[in-house]
Every structure is written in C-alpha cells, then in structure tokens.
Enzyme design. Sequence first.
Site, PDB file in Angstrom:
ATOM      1  N   ASN A 148       0.783  -1.366  -0.311  1.00 50.77           N
ATOM      2  CA  ASN A 148      -0.005  -0.165  -0.135  1.00 50.77           C
ATOM      3  C   ASN A 148       0.734   1.116  -0.358  1.00 50.77           C
ATOM      4  O   ASN A 148       1.593   1.294   0.450  1.00 50.77           O
ATOM      5  CB  ASN A 148      -0.567  -0.046   1.120  1.00 50.77           C
ATOM      6  CG  ASN A 148      -2.069   1.383   1.511  1.00 50.77           C
ATOM      7  OD1 ASN A 148      -1.272   2.452   0.960  1.00 50.77           O
ATOM      8  ND2 ASN A 148      -2.722   0.393   1.227  1.00 50.77           N
TER       9      ASN A 148
ATOM     10  N   HIS B  78      -5.576   3.757  -1.568  1.00 46.42           N
ATOM     11  CA  HIS B  78      -6.738   4.633  -1.253  1.00 46.42           C
ATOM     12  C   HIS B  78      -7.425   5.647  -1.856  1.00 46.42           C
ATOM     13  O   HIS B  78      -6.889   6.674  -0.896  1.00 46.42           O
ATOM     14  CB  HIS B  78      -7.539   3.391   0.281  1.00 46.42           C
ATOM     15  CG  HIS B  78      -8.411   3.817   1.057  1.00 46.42           C
ATOM     16  ND1 HIS B  78      -9.277   3.580   1.242  1.00 46.42           N
ATOM     17  CD2 HIS B  78      -9.397   4.737   0.222  1.00 46.42           C
ATOM     18  CE1 HIS B  78      -9.635   3.765   2.154  1.00 46.42           C
ATOM     19  NE2 HIS B  78     -10.751   4.748   1.204  1.00 46.42           N
TER      20      HIS B  78
ATOM     21  N   ARG C 249      -8.460   9.183  -1.334  1.00 48.04           N
ATOM     22  CA  ARG C 249     -10.228   9.487  -0.975  1.00 48.04           C
ATOM     23  C   ARG C 249     -10.362  10.793  -1.584  1.00 48.04           C
ATOM     24  O   ARG C 249      -9.559  11.496  -1.842  1.00 48.04           O
ATOM     25  CB  ARG C 249      -9.395   9.920   0.008  1.00 48.04           C
ATOM     26  CG  ARG C 249      -9.592   8.823   1.137  1.00 48.04           C
ATOM     27  CD  ARG C 249      -8.866   8.642   2.710  1.00 48.04           C
ATOM     28  NE  ARG C 249      -8.430   7.637   3.577  1.00 48.04           N
ATOM     29  CZ  ARG C 249      -9.532   6.311   4.194  1.00 48.04           C
ATOM     30  NH1 ARG C 249     -11.091   7.022   4.827  1.00 48.04           N
ATOM     31  NH2 ARG C 249      -9.718   5.325   4.919  1.00 48.04           N
TER      32      ARG C 249
ATOM     33  N   HIS D  16      -3.545  11.651   0.915  1.00 44.40           N
ATOM     34  CA  HIS D  16      -2.391  11.195   0.141  1.00 44.40           C
ATOM     35  C   HIS D  16      -2.378  10.394  -0.908  1.00 44.40           C
ATOM     36  O   HIS D  16      -1.802  11.627  -1.782  1.00 44.40           O
ATOM     37  CB  HIS D  16      -2.149   9.713   1.235  1.00 44.40           C
ATOM     38  CG  HIS D  16      -4.202   9.207   1.969  1.00 44.40           C
ATOM     39  ND1 HIS D  16      -5.039   8.758   1.226  1.00 44.40           N
ATOM     40  CD2 HIS D  16      -3.848   9.317   2.686  1.00 44.40           C
ATOM     41  CE1 HIS D  16      -5.356   7.572   1.707  1.00 44.40           C
ATOM     42  NE2 HIS D  16      -5.127   8.529   2.823  1.00 44.40           N
TER      43      HIS D  16
ATOM     44  N   GLU E  16      -8.166   0.320  -3.820  1.00 47.31           N
ATOM     45  CA  GLU E  16      -9.543   0.296  -2.431  1.00 47.31           C
ATOM     46  C   GLU E  16     -10.240   1.574  -2.053  1.00 47.31           C
ATOM     47  O   GLU E  16      -9.828   2.994  -2.252  1.00 47.31           O
ATOM     48  CB  GLU E  16      -8.719   0.479  -0.691  1.00 47.31           C
ATOM     49  CG  GLU E  16      -8.329  -1.225  -0.844  1.00 47.31           C
ATOM     50  CD  GLU E  16      -7.180  -0.768   0.779  1.00 47.31           C
ATOM     51  OE1 GLU E  16      -7.187   0.233   1.177  1.00 47.31           O
ATOM     52  OE2 GLU E  16      -6.852  -1.818   0.886  1.00 47.31           O
TER      53      GLU E  16
ATOM     54  N   HIS F   4      -4.263  -4.616   7.854  1.00 41.88           N
ATOM     55  CA  HIS F   4      -3.898  -3.524   8.516  1.00 41.88           C
ATOM     56  C   HIS F   4      -3.477  -3.891   9.776  1.00 41.88           C
ATOM     57  O   HIS F   4      -3.438  -4.995  10.231  1.00 41.88           O
ATOM     58  CB  HIS F   4      -5.555  -3.076   8.747  1.00 41.88           C
ATOM     59  CG  HIS F   4      -5.968  -2.090   9.343  1.00 41.88           C
ATOM     60  ND1 HIS F   4      -6.045  -0.397   8.385  1.00 41.88           N
ATOM     61  CD2 HIS F   4      -5.612  -1.353  10.642  1.00 41.88           C
ATOM     62  CE1 HIS F   4      -5.816  -0.204   9.148  1.00 41.88           C
ATOM     63  NE2 HIS F   4      -6.018   0.571   9.722  1.00 41.88           N
ATOM     64  N   ASP F   5      -1.914  -3.053  10.099  1.00 45.05           N
ATOM     65  CA  ASP F   5      -0.326  -3.389  10.940  1.00 45.05           C
ATOM     66  C   ASP F   5      -0.229  -4.401  10.845  1.00 45.05           C
ATOM     67  O   ASP F   5      -0.129  -4.584  12.489  1.00 45.05           O
ATOM     68  CB  ASP F   5      -2.243  -2.514  12.215  1.00 45.05           C
ATOM     69  CG  ASP F   5      -2.223  -1.330  12.571  1.00 45.05           C
ATOM     70  OD1 ASP F   5      -1.568  -0.518  11.170  1.00 45.05           O
ATOM     71  OD2 ASP F   5      -3.067  -1.594  12.973  1.00 45.05           O
TER      72      ASP F   5
ATOM     73  N   GLY G 259       0.503  -1.436   4.193  1.00 47.27           N
ATOM     74  CA  GLY G 259       1.775  -0.080   4.076  1.00 47.27           C
ATOM     75  C   GLY G 259       2.153   0.380   5.555  1.00 47.27           C
ATOM     76  O   GLY G 259       2.875   0.777   4.985  1.00 47.27           O
ATOM     77  N   HIS G 260       1.399   0.969   6.546  1.00 43.91           N
ATOM     78  CA  HIS G 260       2.018   1.566   7.627  1.00 43.91           C
ATOM     79  C   HIS G 260       2.779   0.883   7.759  1.00 43.91           C
ATOM     80  O   HIS G 260       4.285   1.470   7.915  1.00 43.91           O
ATOM     81  CB  HIS G 260       1.283   1.826   8.427  1.00 43.91           C
ATOM     82  CG  HIS G 260       2.042   3.222   9.297  1.00 43.91           C
ATOM     83  ND1 HIS G 260       1.397   4.148   9.560  1.00 43.91           N
ATOM     84  CD2 HIS G 260       2.315   2.759  10.466  1.00 43.91           C
ATOM     85  CE1 HIS G 260       2.242   4.929  10.548  1.00 43.91           C
ATOM     86  NE2 HIS G 260       3.038   3.444  11.033  1.00 43.91           N
TER      87      HIS G 260
END
Length: 247
Positions: A7, A43, A45, A50, A75, A199-200, A222-223
């Site tokens: 991501n 993703h 938005r 971003h 996404e 996620h995470d 991603g993160h």
Amino acid sequence: MTKLSVNLNAVAQLRNRRNLPWPSVTGMARIVLDEGAAGVTVHPRPDERHIRREDVYDLKALLDAEYPQAEFNIEGYPSEDFLALIEEVDPNQVTLVPDDPAQATSDHGWDFLGKGNFLTSVVQRLRTSSRRVSLFCDPDAGHAGIAAAKATGADRVELYTGPYGACFDDPVRAEAELAVLAETARAARVAGMGLNAGHDLTLANLPAFKEAIPGVDEVSIGHGITADALIFGFGEAVRRYIDVLGG
C-alpha cells in the site's frame, strides 16, 4: 504462497507534506515491484490527503507499460465518483470499504447483513471477467456474515486485522484475536471465497498470523512496511516481508 501488495498511501502522504514531487509514488512502486511484491494498493480519498487521482492514473500507466504481471488494487468507499474511477482505470482488484470520507484510516468492515442489497448492486456493477471484487470484513464476521458477503457475488473478503495489530504488547489478547480471525477465515474458505488480509500487519506479528490463518491469498501492507523502510530501505523491507510470507 501469500502474495504481498504494498500500500503506497503512506508514501503519498509524506510527499504531500511539501509541494514537491518526492518521494515519488511511481518511483516507490518500481522499487517494491522490482523486489518481488506481487502488486500495489492505493486508497484514494475525496480530499486527496495522500493518494491523488493523478497518482492512480500514473500507477496504471506504469503497471501497463513496465509491470504487466503486477496487480493493481484500488480501495475505497463505493461513491459514484469512486465507481466511475474504477470503471475508467480498470484495476485487477477493487476492495470496497465502508469508510466515512473523514476517517483517518479504515477501522471496520461491512455490515454484510444490513448492507447486502447495496453491496450486491455495487459488486454486479464492478465485477468483470478480469477484475475481482473484495469486501472489507470485520474479524468476527463469522459464518452468517460470510454467507451474506458471498451472496453479494464478491470474489473475496479482506480480513480487517487492525484489532490483532493493536496487540503488539499483549500476547494473550493477540492469541484471542487470532482465534477470531481464524474462525472467519474458515467460514470464507467453506463458502468458496478468496481471502485477503490487511491493517497493521508487521514483521513482528505476521509470522503468528500466517501460522494461525494459512491459505491467505494476499496481504496488503502499507504503514508497517513504510516504517520498516525508514530503517532498512524499501527494497530490503519488501524482501523481509516476502521472506516471512514464504517467498
């Protein structure tokens, strides 16, 4: 083997702190794909805090020209603008999330029972012979939720692993969260749905996740991978995640 989709939202968010063209989203996409990532995820938005709309077009052009084997996953919440973007760009996969536009990040899955008719109409519009649809799924969706997700016609669900990722300092709670995820994953496999996750997820918690939930088709990270890239560099970070996934 579980595929890795990187991501790139965090890369774009860092770039957007200044009115400068770096770090380059397409440049980072080249790095992660050259190091073996199966694809990239974005993703976009509405406020473009971003990923910007132009990034989506630039990444599509890059993948078509230089990485035709790589997958592009987009996404987003299925607003009319988002649906039109998907139909125009035609990614390999679209992941539908129930986010409010103001949310900092995705933090819950769909209410498959309550939103089934809405999701069915969206899935029917977006799903093609060359494009799969995945639905963001709470870890405790269980058999009833998965059955409702399957009824929409979607190809996959993406397990929301945020609650598990939040257990970095509590191994007992982490084990409990994995058990919940594993039950929903089993329901998805029984229903004949593909299984994504995200996620995470990190280098620290991914091994236990992989052991508890085998057979995941794809993880989107991603993160965590961007944080590790600050230490190892993006290429080395990608290689480490692929090693954990069995590459």
